[in-house]
Design a protein around this motif. Sequence first.
Motif, PDB file in Angstrom:
ATOM      1  N   VAL B  35      41.341 -72.196   9.150  1.00 31.57           N
ATOM      2  CA  VAL B  35      42.373 -72.000   9.966  1.00 31.57           C
ATOM      3  C   VAL B  35      41.655 -71.439  11.057  1.00 31.57           C
ATOM      4  O   VAL B  35      41.497 -70.542  11.554  1.00 31.57           O
ATOM      5  N   VAL B  36      41.962 -72.409  12.180  1.00 28.99           N
ATOM      6  CA  VAL B  36      41.634 -71.914  13.464  1.00 28.99           C
ATOM      7  C   VAL B  36      42.627 -70.968  14.139  1.00 28.99           C
ATOM      8  O   VAL B  36      43.878 -70.986  13.805  1.00 28.99           O
ATOM      9  N   ASP B  37      42.312 -70.031  14.583  1.00 26.08           N
ATOM     10  CA  ASP B  37      43.343 -68.991  15.188  1.00 26.08           C
ATOM     11  C   ASP B  37      43.063 -68.528  16.585  1.00 26.08           C
ATOM     12  O   ASP B  37      42.006 -67.671  17.004  1.00 26.08           O
ATOM     13  N   ILE B  38      43.732 -69.094  17.509  1.00 26.11           N
ATOM     14  CA  ILE B  38      43.752 -68.493  18.976  1.00 26.11           C
ATOM     15  C   ILE B  38      44.802 -67.493  19.231  1.00 26.11           C
ATOM     16  O   ILE B  38      45.099 -67.069  20.359  1.00 26.11           O
ATOM     17  N   GLY B  39      45.407 -66.972  18.286  1.00 26.51           N
ATOM     18  CA  GLY B  39      46.515 -65.737  18.360  1.00 26.51           C
ATOM     19  C   GLY B  39      46.044 -64.512  17.944  1.00 26.51           C
ATOM     20  O   GLY B  39      46.521 -63.521  17.755  1.00 26.51           O
ATOM     21  N   LEU B  40      44.562 -64.273  18.153  1.00 28.50           N
ATOM     22  CA  LEU B  40      43.871 -63.168  17.871  1.00 28.50           C
ATOM     23  C   LEU B  40      44.421 -61.830  18.896  1.00 28.50           C
ATOM     24  O   LEU B  40      44.766 -60.770  18.503  1.00 28.50           O
ATOM     25  N   GLU B  41      44.659 -62.678  20.148  1.00 31.70           N
ATOM     26  CA  GLU B  41      45.121 -61.798  21.200  1.00 31.70           C
ATOM     27  C   GLU B  41      46.607 -61.158  20.804  1.00 31.70           C
ATOM     28  O   GLU B  41      46.856 -59.971  21.173  1.00 31.70           O
ATOM     29  N   GLY B  42      47.412 -62.205  20.361  1.00 28.35           N
ATOM     30  CA  GLY B  42      48.736 -61.590  20.169  1.00 28.35           C
ATOM     31  C   GLY B  42      48.864 -60.691  18.741  1.00 28.35           C
ATOM     32  O   GLY B  42      49.522 -59.829  18.643  1.00 28.35           O
ATOM     33  N   GLY B 216      44.898 -55.651  13.526  1.00 27.23           N
ATOM     34  CA  GLY B 216      45.366 -54.451  13.538  1.00 27.23           C
ATOM     35  C   GLY B 216      44.851 -53.336  13.983  1.00 27.23           C
ATOM     36  O   GLY B 216      45.274 -52.535  14.681  1.00 27.23           O
ATOM     37  N   VAL B 217      43.561 -53.208  13.273  1.00 28.24           N
ATOM     38  CA  VAL B 217      42.779 -52.101  13.461  1.00 28.24           C
ATOM     39  C   VAL B 217      42.047 -51.976  14.993  1.00 28.24           C
ATOM     40  O   VAL B 217      42.136 -51.115  15.601  1.00 28.24           O
ATOM     41  N   ALA B 218      41.813 -53.293  15.399  1.00 25.56           N
ATOM     42  CA  ALA B 218      41.566 -53.552  16.819  1.00 25.56           C
ATOM     43  C   ALA B 218      42.584 -53.110  17.772  1.00 25.56           C
ATOM     44  O   ALA B 218      42.290 -52.305  18.720  1.00 25.56           O
ATOM     45  N   GLY B 219      43.953 -53.345  17.464  1.00 24.00           N
ATOM     46  CA  GLY B 219      44.931 -53.077  18.437  1.00 24.00           C
ATOM     47  C   GLY B 219      45.153 -51.351  18.238  1.00 24.00           C
ATOM     48  O   GLY B 219      45.446 -50.834  19.175  1.00 24.00           O
ATOM     49  N   ALA B 220      45.039 -50.837  16.942  1.00 21.69           N
ATOM     50  CA  ALA B 220      45.270 -49.553  16.929  1.00 21.69           C
ATOM     51  C   ALA B 220      44.102 -48.657  17.641  1.00 21.69           C
ATOM     52  O   ALA B 220      44.457 -47.912  18.498  1.00 21.69           O
ATOM     53  N   TYR B 221      42.868 -49.139  17.594  1.00 18.89           N
ATOM     54  CA  TYR B 221      42.002 -48.819  18.551  1.00 18.89           C
ATOM     55  C   TYR B 221      42.091 -48.783  19.969  1.00 18.89           C
ATOM     56  O   TYR B 221      41.848 -47.751  20.598  1.00 18.89           O
ATOM     57  N   LEU B 222      42.736 -49.953  20.361  1.00 18.20           N
ATOM     58  CA  LEU B 222      43.152 -49.760  21.988  1.00 18.20           C
ATOM     59  C   LEU B 222      44.074 -48.780  22.307  1.00 18.20           C
ATOM     60  O   LEU B 222      44.108 -48.084  23.334  1.00 18.20           O
ATOM     61  N   THR B 235      45.490 -55.766  25.996  1.00 17.01           N
ATOM     62  CA  THR B 235      44.304 -56.462  25.313  1.00 17.01           C
ATOM     63  C   THR B 235      43.663 -57.279  26.257  1.00 17.01           C
ATOM     64  O   THR B 235      42.657 -57.261  26.344  1.00 17.01           O
ATOM     65  N   ALA B 236      44.528 -57.539  27.769  1.00 18.08           N
ATOM     66  CA  ALA B 236      43.729 -58.082  28.691  1.00 18.08           C
ATOM     67  C   ALA B 236      42.883 -59.233  28.338  1.00 18.08           C
ATOM     68  O   ALA B 236      41.653 -59.433  28.975  1.00 18.08           O
ATOM     69  N   GLY B 237      43.020 -60.313  27.431  1.00 20.62           N
ATOM     70  CA  GLY B 237      42.258 -61.090  27.041  1.00 20.62           C
ATOM     71  C   GLY B 237      41.184 -60.942  26.324  1.00 20.62           C
ATOM     72  O   GLY B 237      40.254 -61.832  25.953  1.00 20.62           O
ATOM     73  N   ARG B 238      41.147 -59.870  25.641  1.00 24.74           N
ATOM     74  CA  ARG B 238      39.977 -59.609  24.692  1.00 24.74           C
ATOM     75  C   ARG B 238      40.038 -60.466  23.514  1.00 24.74           C
ATOM     76  O   ARG B 238      39.076 -60.882  22.766  1.00 24.74           O
ATOM     77  N   GLY B 239      41.314 -60.888  23.093  1.00 29.42           N
ATOM     78  CA  GLY B 239      41.432 -61.848  22.086  1.00 29.42           C
ATOM     79  C   GLY B 239      40.644 -63.130  22.144  1.00 29.42           C
ATOM     80  O   GLY B 239      39.837 -63.763  21.342  1.00 29.42           O
ATOM     81  N   TYR B 240      40.534 -63.489  23.354  1.00 27.91           N
ATOM     82  CA  TYR B 240      39.853 -64.758  23.756  1.00 27.91           C
ATOM     83  C   TYR B 240      38.348 -64.530  24.024  1.00 27.91           C
ATOM     84  O   TYR B 240      37.551 -65.408  23.664  1.00 27.91           O
ATOM     85  N   ILE B 241      38.008 -63.335  24.282  1.00 25.50           N
ATOM     86  CA  ILE B 241      36.606 -63.113  24.530  1.00 25.50           C
ATOM     87  C   ILE B 241      36.085 -63.094  23.065  1.00 25.50           C
ATOM     88  O   ILE B 241      34.820 -63.531  22.716  1.00 25.50           O
ATOM     89  N   ALA B 242      36.787 -62.747  22.144  1.00 23.16           N
ATOM     90  CA  ALA B 242      36.499 -62.395  20.848  1.00 23.16           C
ATOM     91  C   ALA B 242      36.101 -63.552  20.306  1.00 23.16           C
ATOM     92  O   ALA B 242      35.114 -63.992  19.481  1.00 23.16           O
TER      93      ALA B 242
END
Lengths: 367, 322
Positions: B35-42, B216-222, B235-242
């Motif tokens: 399952v491709v996921d470009i919703g990591l950012e969200g 969720g952990v990534a978001g909590a860390y931020l 998140t400033a685009g970190r989901g896309y860099i990930a």
Amino acid sequence: MSQPAAKLPFWVDFGLIPLLNLVAAFAVAGLVVAVIGENPLDVARIIIYGAFGYGEGVGFTLFYATNFIFTGLAVAVAFHAGLFNIGGEGQAYIGGLGVALVALGLDPYLPWWLLAPLAVIGAALFGALWAYIPAVLQAKRGSHIVITTIMFNFIAASLMAYLLVDVLNPGAGSMSPGTRFFNAEAVPPRLSEILAPFGVDLGGSPANLSLIVALLAALGLWLLLWRTRLGYEIRALGHNASAAAYAGVPIARVIVIAMLISGALAGMMALNPVLGDQGRLLLEFPGGAGFVGIAVALMGRSHPLGVILAALLFGMLYQGGSELAFEKPSISRDMLILIQGLVILFSGALENLFRPAVARIFAPRAA
Amino acid sequence: MDWLTFLNVLDSAVRLSTPLLLACLAGLFTERAGVVDIGLEGKMIAGAFAAGAVAVFTGSAWIALLAAIGASVFFGLVHAFACVTQRGNQIVAGVAINFIALGLAAVLGQSWFGQGGKTPAPPNSGRFTAIELPYAAEAAQMGPIGRFYADVVSGHNLLVYFAFLAPFLSWWLLSRTRFGLRLRAVGENPAAVDTAGVSVTRLRYSGQIICGALCGVAGAYLAIGLNAGYLNNMTAGRGYIALAALIFAKWRPVPALFVCLLFGFLDASANRLQGVSLPSVGVVPVQFIQALPYILTVILLAGFIGKAIPPKAGGVPYVKER
């Protein structure tokens, strides 16, 4: 994607189901409004009044809609070729550079009616250029265009930040990073000035001749897609790439051409804010319009007429949303982003949510 | 650059690569399941906002972390419903989730706190604070290596250490357990998994749930680790860099660690190199260094440095034959 077998009447497929999807999106948005303690009907009334209730509001609605027609068409033409161009934002941004370079270079010499056509070409050329590399990488090397266009959005943002802060900035004294103002004679008149003699009052709204360009682009795209050989090849590619290849469609070439058209359309969006409104190129001027194009194309089912209608709806939401943020400070302007996301979800990813139920009602009996 | 400055940059590289690493592994679990996921950012935004808001309400970092995971998993389930159950377009669903989370966080934030979408700073108990590893103070006195231990290895919060452990746990889960092998199989050839009598749907949902939890952990860390409180679009685009890092790591967990460290290092040095003139190059525009991860990813995708081959069934909804 698998389509359920039942063939539905045209108006159900292109009218009722998209409408149901839209209603679902707005129902969820209304629910969120209710959760934060406001009356959704009240909110809808403010938005509609803000967008259509008075001349200046209408002008702003048309101004925003112009942006979204361009970016919506850009996403739509790529969809027809089976490509997802998520890079409209970056292509529009670079398109702005094309507009600005034409205007900055020629505004001492040319009146607006000579400069504007050149600016259109500049915008289209630069936007297409920014789509060209992802297109070639997809066509020749199979690099996934979704990822490359996302990357190109970020690269565009960095490049433009560098150019506008360090290179094209006229220097100290300018408050926001950007180019100098274009010569006033080089800026086309606004619709409010053109229509004032006819008794139409659009107030101080920035709607301008780019709207006409956008409508012509929609017409041109319709002709291209359904009345030319190239358009047929683009649609064949989108329906079934291997069948198209067997039928002799030059796949790689059509991918690149479709993306060039898509990039050019996205780039032309820059005409509206840069040449038509601000009269200069500003940092981050696209403001997400490239992404709204995705929602607009999905909602308009990638048809130019649908795109125009969907763009009007989003223009209305943007203008009405500004009004809303003014009247009800408890509701953030970012409500728009939420609605945009919900429309993408329900009109795009969940487009078949209601189809089985609707099909049960409308499927032709005893075929 | 002397050793101390270098350590300083490395230290911030570790901090900056933590959310990338978590999001990258999140993407890995779902993409390996097809399952491709470009919703990591969200999902990260959802996690960050939930963590920020709940930390303010409860003053407990752990409850905030749970809330972040819950919010992010919720969007994971939405994604799975759209992509697996409804067989919708996975890219479109991801784009939708990015916007929904961003808009929802701003709307709820404005309505609850009235600070233009950001949350107030939580109390200290509502944050994950730095942990001093044993003997760090002593090690700092003991030459360059000791300094490295004191400055770079020690002094991060719990989530950082979790993030740097996670690639190894992920590797173990994916290649040494039955669940992991099935998960990878479903990303390569779902029909085979289905034939073997294992539920494709359940596996793909699990991939999204793990993805949501990690985001969720990534978001909590931020929100409650790196910063104090949620900021609009933090998140400033970190989901896309990930996502880029995931491609760079060729969908493997341990390489993901090194790629994320590299991207974090680029980010950290971009901050440091602002206006600094490098020998024989001159002043490198800081924007160029910021764009470097994206440029590198495009070059990689073009196949000029190795070939990145995604899971075979990625992006394709599975339709059971009748």
